[in-house]
Enzyme design. Structure first.
Site, mmCIF file in Angstrom:
data_model
loop_
_atom_site.group_PDB
_atom_site.id
_atom_site.type_symbol
_atom_site.label_atom_id
_atom_site.label_comp_id
_atom_site.label_asym_id
_atom_site.label_seq_id
_atom_site.Cartn_x
_atom_site.Cartn_y
_atom_site.Cartn_z
ATOM 1 N N CYS A 17 -7.696 59.031 20.796
ATOM 2 C CA CYS A 17 -8.408 60.083 20.086
ATOM 3 C C CYS A 17 -8.480 61.332 20.957
ATOM 4 O O CYS A 17 -8.154 61.313 22.135
ATOM 5 C CB CYS A 17 -9.827 59.636 19.771
ATOM 6 S SG CYS A 17 -9.905 58.066 18.905
ATOM 7 N N GLY A 43 -4.934 62.472 17.213
ATOM 8 C CA GLY A 43 -5.533 61.680 16.145
ATOM 9 C C GLY A 43 -5.494 62.463 14.855
ATOM 10 O O GLY A 43 -5.920 63.617 14.823
ATOM 11 N N ASN A 118 -13.144 58.562 23.493
ATOM 12 C CA ASN A 118 -11.705 58.347 23.412
ATOM 13 C C ASN A 118 -11.355 57.209 24.352
ATOM 14 O O ASN A 118 -11.732 57.237 25.512
ATOM 15 C CB ASN A 118 -10.975 59.628 23.849
ATOM 16 C CG ASN A 118 -9.527 59.400 24.240
ATOM 17 O OD1 ASN A 118 -9.023 59.990 25.183
ATOM 18 N ND2 ASN A 118 -8.842 58.542 23.524
ATOM 19 N N GLY A 119 -10.658 56.199 23.825
ATOM 20 C CA GLY A 119 -10.251 55.102 24.688
ATOM 21 C C GLY A 119 -10.605 53.764 24.092
ATOM 22 O O GLY A 119 -10.821 53.646 22.880
ATOM 23 N N TYR A 260 4.479 60.791 26.709
ATOM 24 C CA TYR A 260 4.460 60.908 25.256
ATOM 25 C C TYR A 260 3.216 61.580 24.693
ATOM 26 O O TYR A 260 3.315 62.449 23.829
ATOM 27 C CB TYR A 260 4.581 59.514 24.627
ATOM 28 C CG TYR A 260 4.404 59.517 23.120
ATOM 29 C CD1 TYR A 260 5.449 59.896 22.289
ATOM 30 C CD2 TYR A 260 3.203 59.149 22.541
ATOM 31 C CE1 TYR A 260 5.295 59.914 20.904
ATOM 32 C CE2 TYR A 260 3.029 59.168 21.163
ATOM 33 C CZ TYR A 260 4.076 59.538 20.354
ATOM 34 O OH TYR A 260 3.913 59.561 19.000
#
Ligand code: SF4
Length: 477
Positions: A17, A43, A118-119, A260
């Site tokens: 995210c 996201g 996030n995570g 990426y």
């Protein structure tokens, strides 16, 4: 109850995210929407903002792209205040429910609190089961709510001490931003696997947290520094305070962010992502040269590496594949069927470049192999005489448990096939991946050994730096 039952009850845990927060700026929600827009690549399934005007909290959340959820100025107008935190959500199948969309907001005895994270917590199921046994009623299936309940049941008096109490109980890779009635907090896990940066707006001096620097650039904020691994940064009327509740344990930043996930114009942990990707292409060209007529990136994440490859090899760089930017990223669409459909919708072969040519295709990774196969077929159908594939990551042979969505090992092509089998299945004349030494040289180290212990590269090596509590069955039935 077994671990797997708990896991399936709460949905697949993997999510990646984007988070953003601003403190001390008029129109904070509008800035937050812009920040989310810059972080859209992290996201695309849902977005949310919680703001505070020093009297009360306001929130708006919705499914879809940031422009769909916050594109209407009237929506932003419902989020007054000079402080806001925001979240872009990516979720795997089944979990895209409005109640899972962040930031999560809750009223406590000490006041309101909003949390965006996030995570992935590696002990989320374990903690969740313990919390449910204590009577906590979960409203969502996100790891974020584990934080909220841990804060709620903590015996400490103030919100900061409760937050510290909570982070000491969780294990995992996460960045988190919280908004209280009188402050904003940003923190990273003790190994700093997931990114979080601190910025400041010139003029009004407003503080900003964001997953990546590209979210500072869009609002004209200046980069101050990365939040350090394990650091809790507290911002309130008294200024900025840094708290380090964990013993120093180094940094294991996710190396896949460079390959990426991050946007190429971001700078992470001091390394410009674009330069890292380009340098990976240079290393690839040095290690796996082949006679060819054109170097063609698989857009978009393959572009900088293909430029590096072309520059080093002297083979012309050409846009032999054109990407339609109005379709979501293939990698983060939820089902095989949609994923396959996505490739056809997203990429077109540029026959004028490919026909009769020996083509070097540069892509960022091979996960299942289905996307690569379709792209190679498309390039051959456009008349390419030879197709050589060069990959800017090492072979992905393990799943990520730290917040990047990857399938289980049995579905990872490189985990189940030899190099020659992969070459054949993908349908290319030759196939090569960046070596570990090449990857870390591209990040400025002499070789892999010199970078040892600085990054997480578990999806390529199986060396998981954070214990996988739920997976390894610490949960007692
Ligand atoms: S396992 Fe791979 S994707 Fe996950 S945090 Fe580590 S390097 Fe990043």
């Amino acid at each position: 109850m077994t671990v797997s039952q708990v896991s399936s009850d709460i949905g697949r845990p993997y999510e990646e995210c984007g988070v953003f927060g601003v403190w001390g700026a008029p129109d904070a929600a509008a800035l937050a929407a812009l920040g989310l827009h810059a972080l859209q690549h992290r996201g695309q399934e849902a977005a949310g903002i919680v703001s505070h005007d020093r009297e009360r909290f306001y929130q708006h959340k919705g499914l879809g792209l940031v422009g769909e959820v916050f594109g209407d100025q009237r929506t932003i107008a419902t989020l007054p205040g000079d402080a806001a935190i925001a979240h872009n959500r990516y979720a795997t199948t089944g979990a895209t429910l409005l109640r899972n969309v962040q930031p999560l907001y809750a009223d406590f005895e000490f006041g309101g609190l909003a949390v965006a994270h996030n995570g992935n917590l590696t002990n989320a199921a374990t903690l969740r089961q313990a919390l449910v046994r204590r009577g906590c009623l979960f409203q969502s299936t996100t790891d974020t709510e584990v934080f909220v309940h841990l804060i709620a049941i903590s015996l400490y008096a103030n919100v900061l001490d409760r937050l510290i109490d909570a982070v000491k109980q969780v294990k995992g890779a996460y960045s988190l931003i919280a908004l209280t009635e009188d402050g904003m907090v940003g923190l990273r896990d003790p190994l700093g696997v997931r990114p979080l940066i601190l910025g400041r707006m010139p003029g009004n001096g407003a503080w900003v947290f964001a997953s990546e620097t590209c979210a500072l650039d869009i609002i004209g904020a200046e980069f101050v520094r990365d939040v350090e691994p394990g650091e809790i940064v507290v911002i309130n009327a008294g200024g900025l305070r840094s708290i380090k509740p964990f013993a120093e344990s180094g940094s294991r930043f996710c190396v896949f962010e460079y390959i990426y996930f991050a946007r190429p114009d971001s700078v992470l942990e001091g390394h410009p992502v674009y330069q890292a990707r380009k340098q990976i292409g240079i290393e690839l060209a040095r290690a796996s040269a082949v006679d060819a007529d054109v170097v063609v990136p698989v857009p978009d994440s393959g572009v900088p590496s293909a430029m590096g490859y072309a520059a080093e090899s002297g083979i012309p760089f050409e846009l032999g594949i054109i990407r339609n930017h109005y379709v979501g990223r293939t990698f983060i669409e939820p089902t095989d069927q949609i994923r396959n459909l996505g490739v056809r919708m997203k990429h077109s072969a540029n026959r004028a470049v490919l026909e009769g040519q020996r083509v070097i295709l540069v892509d960022d990774s091979i996960v299942r192999g289905t996307t690569s196969r379709k792209i190679v077929d498309m390039v051959r159908a456009a008349g390419a005489r030879e197709v050589h594939m060069r990959i800017s990551s090492p072979p992905t042979i393990h799943p990520c448990f730290y917040g990047i969505d990857t399938p289980e090992e049995s579905k990872l092509l490189a985990a189940t096939h030899s190099m020659e089998q992969m070459r054949e299945l993908i349908g290319v004349d030759s196939l090569a991946f960046i070596s570990f030494d090449g990857l870390y040289r591209a990040l400025g180290y002499e070789n892999r050994g010199a970078a040892q212990g600085h990054y997480c590269d578990a999806c390529f090596t199986g060396d998981y730096p954070i214990s996988l509590v739920d997976r390894d069955g610490a949960l007692v039935a």
